[in-house]
Write a protein that holds these residues in place. Structure first.
Motif, PDB file in Angstrom:
ATOM      1  N   GLU A   1      84.356  38.996  92.888  1.00  0.00           N
ATOM      2  CA  GLU A   1      83.876  39.342  94.227  1.00  0.00           C
ATOM      3  C   GLU A   1      82.507  39.993  94.106  1.00  0.00           C
ATOM      4  O   GLU A   1      82.355  41.022  93.436  1.00  0.00           O
ATOM      5  CB  GLU A   1      84.855  40.284  94.916  1.00  0.00           C
ATOM      6  CG  GLU A   1      84.429  40.651  96.326  1.00  0.00           C
ATOM      7  CD  GLU A   1      85.464  41.523  97.039  1.00  0.00           C
ATOM      8  OE1 GLU A   1      85.070  42.307  97.909  1.00  0.00           O
ATOM      9  OE2 GLU A   1      86.666  41.397  96.709  1.00  0.00           O
ATOM     10  N   LEU A   2      81.467  39.370  94.727  1.00  0.00           N
ATOM     11  CA  LEU A   2      80.093  39.853  94.644  1.00  0.00           C
ATOM     12  C   LEU A   2      79.511  39.970  96.049  1.00  0.00           C
ATOM     13  O   LEU A   2      79.959  39.294  96.995  1.00  0.00           O
ATOM     14  CB  LEU A   2      79.236  38.888  93.812  1.00  0.00           C
ATOM     15  CG  LEU A   2      79.588  38.752  92.322  1.00  0.00           C
ATOM     16  CD1 LEU A   2      78.824  37.614  91.704  1.00  0.00           C
ATOM     17  CD2 LEU A   2      79.301  40.060  91.592  1.00  0.00           C
ATOM     18  N   ASP A   3      78.482  40.810  96.176  1.00  0.00           N
ATOM     19  CA  ASP A   3      77.779  40.929  97.445  1.00  0.00           C
ATOM     20  C   ASP A   3      76.967  39.658  97.696  1.00  0.00           C
ATOM     21  O   ASP A   3      76.278  39.154  96.789  1.00  0.00           O
ATOM     22  CB  ASP A   3      76.839  42.136  97.431  1.00  0.00           C
ATOM     23  CG  ASP A   3      77.615  43.441  97.413  1.00  0.00           C
ATOM     24  OD1 ASP A   3      78.731  43.460  97.954  1.00  0.00           O
ATOM     25  OD2 ASP A   3      77.102  44.429  96.863  1.00  0.00           O
ATOM     26  N   GLY A   4      77.045  39.143  98.933  1.00  0.00           N
ATOM     27  CA  GLY A   4      76.228  37.988  99.284  1.00  0.00           C
ATOM     28  C   GLY A   4      74.765  38.392  99.399  1.00  0.00           C
ATOM     29  O   GLY A   4      74.404  39.562  99.546  1.00  0.00           O
ATOM     30  N   ALA A   5      73.876  37.387  99.315  1.00  0.00           N
ATOM     31  CA  ALA A   5      72.438  37.650  99.395  1.00  0.00           C
ATOM     32  C   ALA A   5      71.774  36.501 100.120  1.00  0.00           C
ATOM     33  O   ALA A   5      72.291  35.380 100.188  1.00  0.00           O
ATOM     34  CB  ALA A   5      71.843  37.812  97.994  1.00  0.00           C
ATOM     35  N   LEU A   6      70.607  36.798 100.696  1.00  0.00           N
ATOM     36  CA  LEU A   6      69.800  35.761 101.318  1.00  0.00           C
ATOM     37  C   LEU A   6      69.106  34.947 100.236  1.00  0.00           C
ATOM     38  O   LEU A   6      68.829  35.453  99.153  1.00  0.00           O
ATOM     39  CB  LEU A   6      68.766  36.376 102.251  1.00  0.00           C
ATOM     40  CG  LEU A   6      69.307  37.116 103.489  1.00  0.00           C
ATOM     41  CD1 LEU A   6      68.165  37.797 104.223  1.00  0.00           C
ATOM     42  CD2 LEU A   6      70.039  36.147 104.414  1.00  0.00           C
ATOM     43  N   PRO A   7      68.822  33.670 100.493  1.00  0.00           N
ATOM     44  CA  PRO A   7      68.055  32.892  99.508  1.00  0.00           C
ATOM     45  C   PRO A   7      66.732  33.571  99.192  1.00  0.00           C
ATOM     46  O   PRO A   7      66.191  34.338  99.993  1.00  0.00           O
ATOM     47  CB  PRO A   7      67.855  31.543 100.211  1.00  0.00           C
ATOM     48  CG  PRO A   7      69.007  31.451 101.175  1.00  0.00           C
ATOM     49  CD  PRO A   7      69.270  32.853 101.623  1.00  0.00           C
ATOM     50  N   ALA A   8      66.212  33.280  98.001  1.00  0.00           N
ATOM     51  CA  ALA A   8      65.021  33.972  97.513  1.00  0.00           C
ATOM     52  C   ALA A   8      63.847  33.862  98.480  1.00  0.00           C
ATOM     53  O   ALA A   8      63.133  34.830  98.741  1.00  0.00           O
ATOM     54  CB  ALA A   8      64.628  33.427  96.136  1.00  0.00           C
ATOM     55  N   GLN A   9      63.599  32.681  99.095  1.00  0.00           N
ATOM     56  CA  GLN A   9      62.468  32.521 100.009  1.00  0.00           C
ATOM     57  C   GLN A   9      62.654  33.350 101.269  1.00  0.00           C
ATOM     58  O   GLN A   9      61.744  34.030 101.729  1.00  0.00           O
ATOM     59  CB  GLN A   9      62.318  31.049 100.363  1.00  0.00           C
ATOM     60  CG  GLN A   9      61.943  30.174  99.160  1.00  0.00           C
ATOM     61  CD  GLN A   9      61.796  28.709  99.549  1.00  0.00           C
ATOM     62  OE1 GLN A   9      62.125  28.328 100.660  1.00  0.00           O
ATOM     63  NE2 GLN A   9      61.278  27.907  98.619  1.00  0.00           N
ATOM     64  N   GLU A  10      63.880  33.323 101.849  1.00  0.00           N
ATOM     65  CA  GLU A  10      64.121  34.111 103.057  1.00  0.00           C
ATOM     66  C   GLU A  10      64.019  35.594 102.776  1.00  0.00           C
ATOM     67  O   GLU A  10      63.520  36.369 103.601  1.00  0.00           O
ATOM     68  CB  GLU A  10      65.501  33.775 103.617  1.00  0.00           C
ATOM     69  CG  GLU A  10      65.640  32.332 104.066  1.00  0.00           C
ATOM     70  CD  GLU A  10      67.004  32.062 104.681  1.00  0.00           C
ATOM     71  OE1 GLU A  10      67.664  33.053 105.042  1.00  0.00           O
ATOM     72  OE2 GLU A  10      67.388  30.892 104.794  1.00  0.00           O
ATOM     73  N   ALA A  11      64.503  36.044 101.602  1.00  0.00           N
ATOM     74  CA  ALA A  11      64.406  37.462 101.251  1.00  0.00           C
ATOM     75  C   ALA A  11      62.955  37.899 101.138  1.00  0.00           C
ATOM     76  O   ALA A  11      62.590  39.007 101.504  1.00  0.00           O
ATOM     77  CB  ALA A  11      65.158  37.720  99.946  1.00  0.00           C
ATOM     78  N   ALA A  12      62.067  36.990 100.624  1.00  0.00           N
ATOM     79  CA  ALA A  12      60.651  37.331 100.470  1.00  0.00           C
ATOM     80  C   ALA A  12      59.975  37.464 101.833  1.00  0.00           C
ATOM     81  O   ALA A  12      59.089  38.291 102.034  1.00  0.00           O
ATOM     82  CB  ALA A  12      59.947  36.268  99.627  1.00  0.00           C
ATOM     83  N   GLU A  13      60.397  36.633 102.807  1.00  0.00           N
ATOM     84  CA  GLU A  13      59.820  36.723 104.149  1.00  0.00           C
ATOM     85  C   GLU A  13      60.214  38.010 104.855  1.00  0.00           C
ATOM     86  O   GLU A  13      59.468  38.572 105.624  1.00  0.00           O
ATOM     87  CB  GLU A  13      60.286  35.515 104.973  1.00  0.00           C
ATOM     88  CG  GLU A  13      59.733  34.204 104.430  1.00  0.00           C
ATOM     89  CD  GLU A  13      60.296  33.015 105.174  1.00  0.00           C
ATOM     90  OE1 GLU A  13      61.098  33.240 106.103  1.00  0.00           O
ATOM     91  OE2 GLU A  13      59.951  31.863 104.854  1.00  0.00           O
TER      92      GLU A  13
ATOM     93  N   ALA B   1      82.152  32.024 100.938  1.00  0.00           N
ATOM     94  CA  ALA B   1      81.577  33.231 101.543  1.00  0.00           C
ATOM     95  C   ALA B   1      82.606  33.827 102.499  1.00  0.00           C
ATOM     96  O   ALA B   1      83.268  33.101 103.244  1.00  0.00           O
ATOM     97  CB  ALA B   1      80.292  32.887 102.275  1.00  0.00           C
ATOM     98  N   GLN B   2      82.721  35.169 102.479  1.00  0.00           N
ATOM     99  CA  GLN B   2      83.743  35.827 103.295  1.00  0.00           C
ATOM    100  C   GLN B   2      83.304  37.255 103.610  1.00  0.00           C
ATOM    101  O   GLN B   2      83.210  38.103 102.726  1.00  0.00           O
ATOM    102  CB  GLN B   2      85.081  35.842 102.554  1.00  0.00           C
ATOM    103  CG  GLN B   2      86.217  36.502 103.314  1.00  0.00           C
ATOM    104  CD  GLN B   2      87.515  36.468 102.516  1.00  0.00           C
ATOM    105  OE1 GLN B   2      87.722  35.603 101.682  1.00  0.00           O
ATOM    106  NE2 GLN B   2      88.369  37.414 102.776  1.00  0.00           N
ATOM    107  N   ASP B   3      83.011  37.525 104.903  1.00  0.00           N
ATOM    108  CA  ASP B   3      82.662  38.880 105.375  1.00  0.00           C
ATOM    109  C   ASP B   3      81.527  39.502 104.562  1.00  0.00           C
ATOM    110  O   ASP B   3      81.613  40.649 104.123  1.00  0.00           O
ATOM    111  CB  ASP B   3      83.895  39.785 105.332  1.00  0.00           C
ATOM    112  CG  ASP B   3      85.008  39.277 106.230  1.00  0.00           C
ATOM    113  OD1 ASP B   3      84.682  38.648 107.245  1.00  0.00           O
ATOM    114  OD2 ASP B   3      86.194  39.530 105.891  1.00  0.00           O
ATOM    115  N   GLY B   4      80.445  38.741 104.365  1.00  0.00           N
ATOM    116  CA  GLY B   4      79.299  39.269 103.632  1.00  0.00           C
ATOM    117  C   GLY B   4      79.482  39.282 102.122  1.00  0.00           C
ATOM    118  O   GLY B   4      78.585  39.727 101.410  1.00  0.00           O
ATOM    119  N   LYS B   5      80.609  38.837 101.633  1.00  0.00           N
ATOM    120  CA  LYS B   5      80.881  38.752 100.207  1.00  0.00           C
ATOM    121  C   LYS B   5      80.945  37.288  99.779  1.00  0.00           C
ATOM    122  O   LYS B   5      81.126  36.385 100.609  1.00  0.00           O
ATOM    123  CB  LYS B   5      82.213  39.431  99.850  1.00  0.00           C
ATOM    124  CG  LYS B   5      82.306  40.899 100.252  1.00  0.00           C
ATOM    125  CD  LYS B   5      81.498  41.767  99.312  1.00  0.00           C
ATOM    126  CE  LYS B   5      81.713  43.240  99.639  1.00  0.00           C
ATOM    127  NZ  LYS B   5      80.962  44.122  98.717  1.00  0.00           N
TER     128      LYS B   5
END
Length: 601
Positions: free
Chosen positions: A589-601, A518-522
């Motif tokens: 190089e892809l955009d980072g994301a929150l885990p599925a459970q945290e994104a749902a909250e 992981a690097q700068d949100g990527k």
């Protein structure tokens, strides 16, 4: 004096304006003709690439190998004739035939035809000479027996380590010309000697764009490329205007001028040219000049009115009223024109939206084709992956039966448990392959890299094993999540890791390294091999569709192109570079994301 100055200015505009206006309109016409040229070259390349791998596949057929080993065997000849006829009808090609090493044709798909190739000797053809040396060859010519034009693909027939014959696949090119006739542009294809052998204008066929020198005629006759066809020079004169090439052709007693754009096709050794009639261009230039001259005339008239305004006040007032009325009329006309342009823009927007939908559908089809092609290439290794557990399960089952007969139930139960674990493993491999082959209909969302890599490893494990390659995975201490589609991201990894296995196969260092950080949100994923790397000559084309450095039959050249567009759809980037210490490195190089459970909250 003022009037005479305006007249001189008008003369300058007429003299020099025609050339400038014509060049401007030629620039616009060149852009349109360039698009037509690119579409034509793409269509020709696509038509030929469909058939390129077929001769090598047919040459590997057992009937063909037996025939070239015993060409005098009547039964083998009959079986080969029927097989070639069936394949020819299925593929809608022109002809398929087999030759021995002396150039004699021993079997052909047209064996029942009056112009059958059987018994004919084509040893003088370059495609036979190249294939007899072990190469995959291509050649275009007018058939000496059928008198039909075609493009020839030839492949050697290997029996063991020796070359025993040559198989030739002829593709009909006459049908392509039907789409060129009656269009806005005149399209022609010429060989290296400048002879036109494909054109939408039949009267130009077998005409030469270059002088028919003795050397050119001798080279053409040596290969009998055009059989007994009469070659003739095309009555033309070359010219240019600015950076544009012009060609004047005497056609039917009248001379016509064309704007010429050409592109060379290196694989086919063709030059494709698009000719656009410049008559409309020059007419538009003349119209614009007339408008400019009229403008100066009106300016002179206005100047004359100003000079006479003191003595003709009433006339000036009338002229002002007329000028105002003219202006209002022009405003109304311009308003109507703008409304028409707005309607045209709305139609173009609708068409572009429809085109975008078609492009996305085509991309999905290409992705599916790439996945199925990858599964086909890994079929032998996957078969080995299934055969090993099946063989072990058979052994454990036989042993369990013997142990039960001897009363050793606990040992037999252990064998049954082993069989169950083997079945679970085969089910897991089958499930991953089924999910991989299914058309994705997924939306973008949070995807765990560790899960995707694990599923990918299940698919590529067999290929890694067959290449004796080792995959080292380092995803860091923290779980990585990206914004993507799970199945499509898995396909990208399968394509790149499979290519890496191909690159290191047979080398001393067969390591493949997959690193995620992981690097700068990527999230950066790198896949590095220790192979020969990517040559500089192809690094800029490696992500182009249908471009492949592999041999015939080892891929469609779609894997990296599909992977590039998948990552681009995710909003990321895919690039390749060579490491200083050796090997190639693909960087995702892809955009980072929150885990599925945290994104749902």
């Amino acid at each position: 004096m003022a009037l005479s100055g305006l007249c001189v200015l008008a003369y300058v505009v007429v003299v020099y304006g025609d050339r400038l206006a014509t060049r401007s309109y030629l620039d616009e016409a060149s852009l349109q003709a360039g698009s037509a040229l690119r579409l034509t070259v793409s269509a020709l390349s696509g038509h030929l690439s469909r058939y390129e791998p077929l001769p090598a596949l047919i040459a590997d057929h057992d009937d063909i190998k037996e025939l070239v080993s015993d060409p005098d065997n009547a039964a083998l000849v009959e079986a080969a004739n029927l097989y070639l006829k069936e394949i020819n009808a299925l593929l809608e090609s022109s002809d398929i035939y087999v030759m021995t090493m002396d150039g004699s044709t021993v079997a052909a798909s047209n064996f029942e035809s009056e112009t059958s190739f059987i018994g004919e000797n084509f040893s003088y053809r370059p495609y036979f000479q190249d294939a007899a040396k072990g190469g995959q060859s291509r050649f275009y010519a007018l058939g000496t027996t059928s008198l039909k034009r075609g493009y020839y693909f030839a492949s050697p027939v290997h029996v063991g380590e020796a070359i025993r014959g040559v198989i030739v696949f002829k593709v009909d090119i006459d049908t392509i010309e039907t789409f060129w006739r009656g269009g806005e542009y005149k399209i022609l294809v010429s060989d290296p000697e400048g002879i036109i052998f494909m054109t939408g204008s039949p009267e130009w066929l077998y005409s030469s764009l270059l002088p028919l020198s003795p050397d050119r005629l001798e080279r053409t006759q040596a290969s009998r490329r055009y059989a007994e066809a009469a070659l003739k020079p095309l009555p033309l004169k070359h010219g240019e205007l600015g950076s544009h090439d012009l060609m004047t052709i005497a056609d039917g007693g009248s001379a016509r001028e064309y704007l010429v754009l050409s592109q060379y096709m290196p694989q086919a050794d063709w030059t494709v040219s698009v000719l656009m009639d410049t008559g409309s261009v020059r007419s538009q230039a003349r119209t614009m000049l007339i408008a400019v001259v009229l403008f100066f005339c009106l300016a002179g008239l206005a100047l004359a009115i100003v000079l006479q305004r003191r003595t003709r006040a009433a006339e000036r007032l009338r002229m002002q009223i007329e000028a105002r009325n003219e202006l209002e009329r022009r405003v109304e006309e311009r308003t109507a024109d703008l409304a028409l342009v707005n309607r045209q823009i709305e139609l173009e927007i609708a068409e572009r939206r429809l085109t975008e939908q078609e492009l996305r559908k085509t991309q999905g089809d290409l992705i599916q084709a790439g996945k199925l092609a990858g599964l086909g290439q890994m079929s032998a290794a996957l078969s080995h992956e299934f055969n090993q557990p099946l063989t072990a399960a058979k052994t454990y089952a036989d042993s369990a039966a013997m142990l039960i007969d001897r009363g050793r139930v606990e040992e037999a139960r252990d064998n049954v448990q082993r069989i169950s674990r083997l079945v679970d493993r085969m089910a897991a491999i089958s499930r991953h392959l089924r999910n991989f082959a299914r058309k994705p209909n997924e939306k973008l969302g949070p995807v765990p890299i560790e899960t995707v890599v694990g599923d990918t490893l299940e698919i590529v494990a067999a290929r890694l094993k067959s290449a004796d390659a080792r995959l080292d995975i380092d995803l860091g201490p923290q779980p990585l999540w990206v914004q993507a589609g799970s199945v499509r991201l898995q396909q990208v990894l399968v394509n790149i890791i499979t290519n890496a296995a191909d690159a290191v196969e047979g080398l001393e260092d067969r390591r493949i390294e997959l690193v995620g950080r992981a690097q700068d949100g990527k999230v950066i994923l790198t896949i590095r091999d220790h192979g020969p790397g990517v040559p500089a000559a192809i690094s800029e084309r490696i992500f182009d569709p249908f471009f492949s450095t592999k041999g015939v039959g080892r891929g469609l050249g779609l894997g990296l192109s599909i992977s590039y567009n998948i990552i681009k759809d995710f909003g990321g980037g895919l690039s390749v570079s060579n490491k200083v210490e050796g090997g190639a490195e693909f960087r995702i190089e892809l955009d980072g994301a929150l885990p599925a459970q945290e994104a749902a909250e």
